[in-house]
Write a protein that holds these residues in place. Structure first.
Motif, short mmCIF file in Angstrom:
data_model
loop_
_atom_site.label_atom_id
_atom_site.label_comp_id
_atom_site.label_asym_id
_atom_site.label_seq_id
_atom_site.Cartn_x
_atom_site.Cartn_y
_atom_site.Cartn_z
N GLY A 12 0.80 -1.22 0.00
CA GLY A 12 0.00 0.00 0.00
C GLY A 12 0.83 1.27 0.00
N VAL A 13 0.37 2.24 0.78
CA VAL A 13 1.01 3.55 0.79
C VAL A 13 2.44 3.50 1.32
N TYR A 14 2.78 2.48 2.09
CA TYR A 14 4.16 2.36 2.59
C TYR A 14 5.14 2.17 1.44
N ALA A 15 4.73 1.42 0.43
CA ALA A 15 5.59 1.20 -0.74
C ALA A 15 5.78 2.51 -1.51
N VAL A 16 4.70 3.28 -1.67
CA VAL A 16 4.79 4.57 -2.36
C VAL A 16 5.74 5.49 -1.61
N PHE A 17 5.58 5.56 -0.30
CA PHE A 17 6.45 6.41 0.52
C PHE A 17 7.92 6.02 0.34
N LEU A 18 8.20 4.74 0.45
CA LEU A 18 9.58 4.27 0.34
C LEU A 18 10.16 4.55 -1.04
N PHE A 19 9.42 4.24 -2.09
CA PHE A 19 9.90 4.49 -3.45
C PHE A 19 10.17 5.98 -3.67
N LEU A 20 9.31 6.83 -3.15
CA LEU A 20 9.50 8.26 -3.37
C LEU A 20 10.59 8.85 -2.47
N ALA A 21 10.71 8.36 -1.26
CA ALA A 21 11.79 8.85 -0.39
C ALA A 21 13.15 8.47 -0.97
N LEU A 22 13.24 7.27 -1.55
CA LEU A 22 14.49 6.85 -2.19
C LEU A 22 14.62 7.39 -3.61
N GLY A 23 13.51 7.75 -4.21
CA GLY A 23 13.51 8.23 -5.59
C GLY A 23 14.27 9.52 -5.79
N ILE A 24 14.42 10.30 -4.75
CA ILE A 24 15.18 11.55 -4.86
C ILE A 24 16.63 11.25 -5.20
N PHE A 25 17.07 10.03 -4.91
CA PHE A 25 18.42 9.60 -5.28
C PHE A 25 18.41 8.84 -6.60
N GLY A 26 17.23 8.67 -7.20
CA GLY A 26 17.12 7.87 -8.41
C GLY A 26 17.02 6.38 -8.13
N LEU A 27 16.77 6.02 -6.87
CA LEU A 27 16.67 4.62 -6.48
C LEU A 27 15.23 4.29 -6.10
N PRO A 28 14.67 3.25 -6.41
CA PRO A 28 15.06 2.30 -7.45
C PRO A 28 14.72 2.82 -8.84
N MET A 29 13.94 3.91 -8.91
CA MET A 29 13.62 4.55 -10.19
C MET A 29 13.35 6.02 -9.90
N PRO A 30 13.47 6.88 -10.90
CA PRO A 30 13.26 8.32 -10.66
C PRO A 30 11.88 8.61 -10.09
N ASP A 31 11.86 9.50 -9.12
CA ASP A 31 10.60 9.80 -8.44
C ASP A 31 9.58 10.50 -9.33
#
Length: 162
Positions: A12-31
């Motif tokens: 759920g929303v936990y996955a979105v949060f994690l992807f976007l918090a890490l996305g600022i670094f381009g990990l695992p994909m651009p935010d």
């Protein structure tokens, strides 16, 4: 994108949060991709639009704070050591720091609307010595506005903008 959809389906929303918090670094994909895709996932019923916006904005904001902190703590030494390998001479870095002392606040806000720019803006904000409260104010403004726009586009037009 099916990986993101699988994670959102499972977490759920936990996955979105994690992807976007890490996305600022381009990990695992651009935010930028993740946040628009989050809007799409809301349109197909995997998330509610309100929860998607809140979590996406918070995720990106936390990621930008981490990048700002990295820039503030170790940005200058890293640039001095490795900058020449990526075309960042001392002269260019000084020019960017002068730019930030004049226009940094609005550069932070507007940087959220230029794909890839927010990564550098966050780091250089910290490096230039911008006060954290000022950074948080303008970063939250940019995060909120760009988040609402990107999620709404993903929600209304689908992925990848059919």
């Amino acid at each position: 994108m099916s990986v993101l959809q699988d994670f959102v389906t499972q977490y759920g929303v936990y996955a979105v949060f994690l992807f976007l918090a890490l996305g600022i670094f381009g990990l695992p994909m651009p935010d930028e991709f993740v946040i628009v895709f989050t809007g799409y996932l809301s349109s197909v019923g995997l998330l509610t639009i309100v929860n998607a916006m809140i979590i996406a904005i918070l995720g990106v904001f936390i990621g930008t704070l981490v990048t700002y902190t990295i820039g503030k703590k170790v940005g200058r030494p890293i640039i001095e050591r490795f900058g020449k390998w990526v075309g960042l001479s001392e002269k260019r870095v000084s020019r960017v720091e002068r730019w930030f002392s004049r226009y940094g606040s609005w550069t932070v806000t507007l940087g959220f609307f230029v794909p890839g720019m927010r990564h550098f803006v966050c780091c250089f904000s910290g490096m230039s010595g911008m006060a954290v409260k000022r950074y948080m104010l303008f970063s939250s403004l940019g995060t909120t506005l760009s988040g609402i726009i990107c999620i709404t586009l993903g929600y209304m037009f689908g992925w990848p903008f059919n």
